[in-house]
Design a protein around this motif. Structure first.
Motif, PDB file in Angstrom:
ATOM      1  N   SER A 241       0.825  -1.211   0.000  1.00  0.00           N
ATOM      2  CA  SER A 241       0.000   0.000   0.000  1.00  0.00           C
ATOM      3  C   SER A 241       0.860   1.262   0.000  1.00  0.00           C
ATOM      4  N   GLY A 242       1.928   1.253   0.813  1.00  0.00           N
ATOM      5  CA  GLY A 242       2.801   2.420   0.899  1.00  0.00           C
ATOM      6  C   GLY A 242       3.426   2.758  -0.437  1.00  0.00           C
ATOM      7  N   LEU A 243       3.827   1.727  -1.175  1.00  0.00           N
ATOM      8  CA  LEU A 243       4.423   1.959  -2.495  1.00  0.00           C
ATOM      9  C   LEU A 243       3.400   2.579  -3.440  1.00  0.00           C
ATOM     10  N   GLY A 244       2.167   2.073  -3.403  1.00  0.00           N
ATOM     11  CA  GLY A 244       1.130   2.621  -4.265  1.00  0.00           C
ATOM     12  C   GLY A 244       0.865   4.086  -3.975  1.00  0.00           C
ATOM     13  N   ILE A 245       0.778   4.428  -2.697  1.00  0.00           N
ATOM     14  CA  ILE A 245       0.514   5.816  -2.308  1.00  0.00           C
ATOM     15  C   ILE A 245       1.693   6.706  -2.707  1.00  0.00           C
ATOM     16  N   ALA A 246       2.916   6.211  -2.503  1.00  0.00           N
ATOM     17  CA  ALA A 246       4.105   6.964  -2.912  1.00  0.00           C
ATOM     18  C   ALA A 246       4.114   7.183  -4.422  1.00  0.00           C
ATOM     19  N   SER A 247       3.616   6.189  -5.176  1.00  0.00           N
ATOM     20  CA  SER A 247       3.571   6.315  -6.629  1.00  0.00           C
ATOM     21  C   SER A 247       2.615   7.416  -7.066  1.00  0.00           C
ATOM     22  N   ILE A 248       1.526   7.594  -6.320  1.00  0.00           N
ATOM     23  CA  ILE A 248       0.604   8.695  -6.606  1.00  0.00           C
ATOM     24  C   ILE A 248       1.305  10.026  -6.343  1.00  0.00           C
ATOM     25  N   ILE A 249       2.005  10.108  -5.223  1.00  0.00           N
ATOM     26  CA  ILE A 249       2.711  11.336  -4.865  1.00  0.00           C
ATOM     27  C   ILE A 249       3.765  11.684  -5.906  1.00  0.00           C
ATOM     28  N   ASN A 250       4.421  10.650  -6.451  1.00  0.00           N
ATOM     29  CA  ASN A 250       5.492  10.856  -7.430  1.00  0.00           C
ATOM     30  C   ASN A 250       5.001  10.925  -8.872  1.00  0.00           C
ATOM     31  N   GLY A 251       3.679  10.851  -9.055  1.00  0.00           N
ATOM     32  CA  GLY A 251       3.118  10.944 -10.394  1.00  0.00           C
ATOM     33  C   GLY A 251       3.334   9.709 -11.244  1.00  0.00           C
ATOM     34  N   GLN A 252       3.508   8.546 -10.593  1.00  0.00           N
ATOM     35  CA  GLN A 252       3.799   7.309 -11.322  1.00  0.00           C
ATOM     36  C   GLN A 252       2.622   6.350 -11.373  1.00  0.00           C
ATOM     37  N   ALA A 253       1.468   6.753 -10.886  1.00  0.00           N
ATOM     38  CA  ALA A 253       0.286   5.884 -10.912  1.00  0.00           C
ATOM     39  C   ALA A 253      -0.970   6.740 -10.983  1.00  0.00           C
ATOM     40  N   ASP A 254      -2.025   6.142 -11.515  1.00  0.00           N
ATOM     41  CA  ASP A 254      -3.330   6.803 -11.573  1.00  0.00           C
ATOM     42  C   ASP A 254      -4.249   6.342 -10.452  1.00  0.00           C
ATOM     43  N   ILE A 255      -4.019   5.115  -9.973  1.00  0.00           N
ATOM     44  CA  ILE A 255      -4.790   4.564  -8.859  1.00  0.00           C
ATOM     45  C   ILE A 255      -3.811   3.912  -7.894  1.00  0.00           C
ATOM     46  N   ALA A 256      -3.932   4.236  -6.615  1.00  0.00           N
ATOM     47  CA  ALA A 256      -3.176   3.536  -5.583  1.00  0.00           C
ATOM     48  C   ALA A 256      -4.128   2.611  -4.854  1.00  0.00           C
ATOM     49  N   ASN A 257      -3.927   1.303  -4.987  1.00  0.00           N
ATOM     50  CA  ASN A 257      -4.691   0.350  -4.203  1.00  0.00           C
ATOM     51  C   ASN A 257      -4.099   0.308  -2.797  1.00  0.00           C
ATOM     52  N   SER A 258      -4.943   0.354  -1.790  1.00  0.00           N
ATOM     53  CA  SER A 258      -4.445   0.381  -0.416  1.00  0.00           C
ATOM     54  C   SER A 258      -5.382  -0.381   0.507  1.00  0.00           C
ATOM     55  N   SER A 259      -4.794  -1.197   1.368  1.00  0.00           N
ATOM     56  CA  SER A 259      -5.596  -1.924   2.350  1.00  0.00           C
ATOM     57  C   SER A 259      -5.622  -1.194   3.686  1.00  0.00           C
ATOM     58  N   ARG A 260      -5.286   0.074   3.661  1.00  0.00           N
ATOM     59  CA  ARG A 260      -5.372   0.924   4.856  1.00  0.00           C
ATOM     60  C   ARG A 260      -5.707   2.344   4.435  1.00  0.00           C
ATOM     61  N   PRO A 261      -6.225   3.171   5.361  1.00  0.00           N
ATOM     62  CA  PRO A 261      -6.460   4.571   5.016  1.00  0.00           C
ATOM     63  C   PRO A 261      -5.141   5.334   4.924  1.00  0.00           C
ATOM     64  N   LEU A 262      -5.195   6.536   4.408  1.00  0.00           N
ATOM     65  CA  LEU A 262      -4.004   7.387   4.362  1.00  0.00           C
ATOM     66  C   LEU A 262      -3.562   7.754   5.773  1.00  0.00           C
ATOM     67  N   SER A 263      -2.243   7.798   5.976  1.00  0.00           N
ATOM     68  CA  SER A 263      -1.712   8.236   7.264  1.00  0.00           C
ATOM     69  C   SER A 263      -1.737   9.766   7.323  1.00  0.00           C
ATOM     70  N   LYS A 264      -1.572  10.314   8.521  1.00  0.00           N
ATOM     71  CA  LYS A 264      -1.542  11.773   8.674  1.00  0.00           C
ATOM     72  C   LYS A 264      -0.405  12.382   7.872  1.00  0.00           C
ATOM     73  N   SER A 265       0.750  11.698   7.867  1.00  0.00           N
ATOM     74  CA  SER A 265       1.902  12.242   7.136  1.00  0.00           C
ATOM     75  C   SER A 265       1.658  12.216   5.631  1.00  0.00           C
ATOM     76  N   GLU A 266       0.966  11.184   5.135  1.00  0.00           N
ATOM     77  CA  GLU A 266       0.650  11.119   3.708  1.00  0.00           C
ATOM     78  C   GLU A 266      -0.345  12.204   3.316  1.00  0.00           C
ATOM     79  N   ILE A 267      -1.347  12.420   4.153  1.00  0.00           N
ATOM     80  CA  ILE A 267      -2.319  13.486   3.890  1.00  0.00           C
ATOM     81  C   ILE A 267      -1.618  14.837   3.833  1.00  0.00           C
ATOM     82  N   ALA A 268      -0.693  15.056   4.788  1.00  0.00           N
ATOM     83  CA  ALA A 268       0.057  16.317   4.830  1.00  0.00           C
ATOM     84  C   ALA A 268       0.914  16.485   3.575  1.00  0.00           C
ATOM     85  N   LEU A 269       1.504  15.378   3.102  1.00  0.00           N
ATOM     86  CA  LEU A 269       2.352  15.444   1.914  1.00  0.00           C
ATOM     87  C   LEU A 269       1.529  15.745   0.665  1.00  0.00           C
ATOM     88  N   PHE A 270       0.345  15.141   0.557  1.00  0.00           N
ATOM     89  CA  PHE A 270      -0.536  15.452  -0.566  1.00  0.00           C
ATOM     90  C   PHE A 270      -0.903  16.942  -0.558  1.00  0.00           C
TER      91      PHE A 270
END
Length: 278
Positions: free
Chosen positions: A58-87
């Motif tokens: 899941s972390g890799l998928g979310i990082a790929s969204i942040i880095n512009g390398q994916a259109d959909i991040a599949n995740s088996s958990r919600p976004l963390s506070k740090s990920e929300i802040a980074l977005f």
């Protein structure tokens, strides 16, 4: 095809597809087999699209969204506070789709002498308080822990639900197939994988999924009990997420709609997951 490891990529190519119809999906290994099945069926009726599906956590998928390398991040958990802040810091607006419900199975060797376990004991096993099975089964054998890397959504989910820190002795595996294979051949082993993976592989099921109960007197519930999951009675069940950057939404909306349509819903159920009623 259905037993993909996290690093394996499944790509559908279309001679007619352009950049605005090339969809990249990355993330959760829990979801990767389901995503492949959905993509295969979607492509059959939408062959002007190209789809690339990969796992890795899941972390890799979310990082790929942040880095512009994916259109959909599949995740088996919600976004963390740090990920929300980074977005927010990067000005990336995210749409969240909950497209299925999953249960996490605690698996042991098929010869394990118990069929159920309570939550407190489970926590003491995974945090390393219990290093021998003697306190649990009476057998004086060391406990071998099999888990996932810290970027795994399943790792984060188990950690949060059991309110623990994982034992540093836990062996980090690359995905469900590796964990199941290890527990199959290790009578001292215990690990966790998506119940959907077990349901997809019933013909080669060589491990035991433990039933779980929260306290003495409670009914022990199996991760394979569809009725219990739909009623929310299994301790380790969770929603499955897809995070989509706003700029990709128009491109992926047909695929998201397919998932929520009749065929997509049938695939979700047939793959061992559960329908989410909006």
């Amino acid at each position: 095809m259905k037993q993909l490891l996290g690093a394996i990529l499944l790509i559908f190519l279309s001679a007619c597809g352009g950049e605005n119809r090339a969809i990249k999906v990355k993330g959760s290994d829990t979801e990767v087999n389901l995503a492949v099945s959905l993509a295969e069926a979607f492509y059959k009726v939408n062959d002007d699209f190209s789809l690339a599906i990969s796992g890795g956590g899941s972390g890799l998928g979310i990082a790929s969204i942040i880095n512009g390398q994916a259109d959909i991040a599949n995740s088996s958990r919600p976004l963390s506070k740090s990920e929300i802040a980074l977005f927010e810091e990067k000005g990336i607006k995210i749409r969240t789709v909950v497209f299925a419900e999953d249960a996490t199975a605690i698996i042991v060797n098929k010869d394990f002498p118990m069929d159920s376990i309570d939550v407190v004991t489970l926590g003491k096993i995974f945090d390393g308080t219990y290093k021998s099975w003697k306190s649990v089964t009476g057998q004086d054998m060391p406990i071998t822990l099999y888990g996932r890397q810290s970027n795994s959504g399943t790792h984060s989910f188990i950690k949060k639900k059991l309110d623990i820190r994982f034992s540093p002795d836990a062996k980090e595996m690359n995905g469900s197939a590796q964990i199941m294979g290890s527990v199959k051949s290790d009578k001292t082993g215990i690990g966790y994988i998506g119940a959907g993976y077990l349901l997809q592989n019933t013909e080669q099921l060589t491990v035991k999924a433990l039933k779980i109960y929260e306290k003495a007197g409670d009914a022990a519930v199996s991760p394979m009990d569809r009725k219990a999951i739909l009623e929310g009675r299994y301790f380790l069940q969770r929603p499955l997420y897809q995070f989509v950057p706003e700029e990709s939404w128009e491109k992926v909306s047909a695929f998201i709609a397919f998932e929520k349509g009749l065929t997509g819903q049938e695939i979700i159920e047939d793959s061992g997951y559960y329908i989410v009623n909006d």
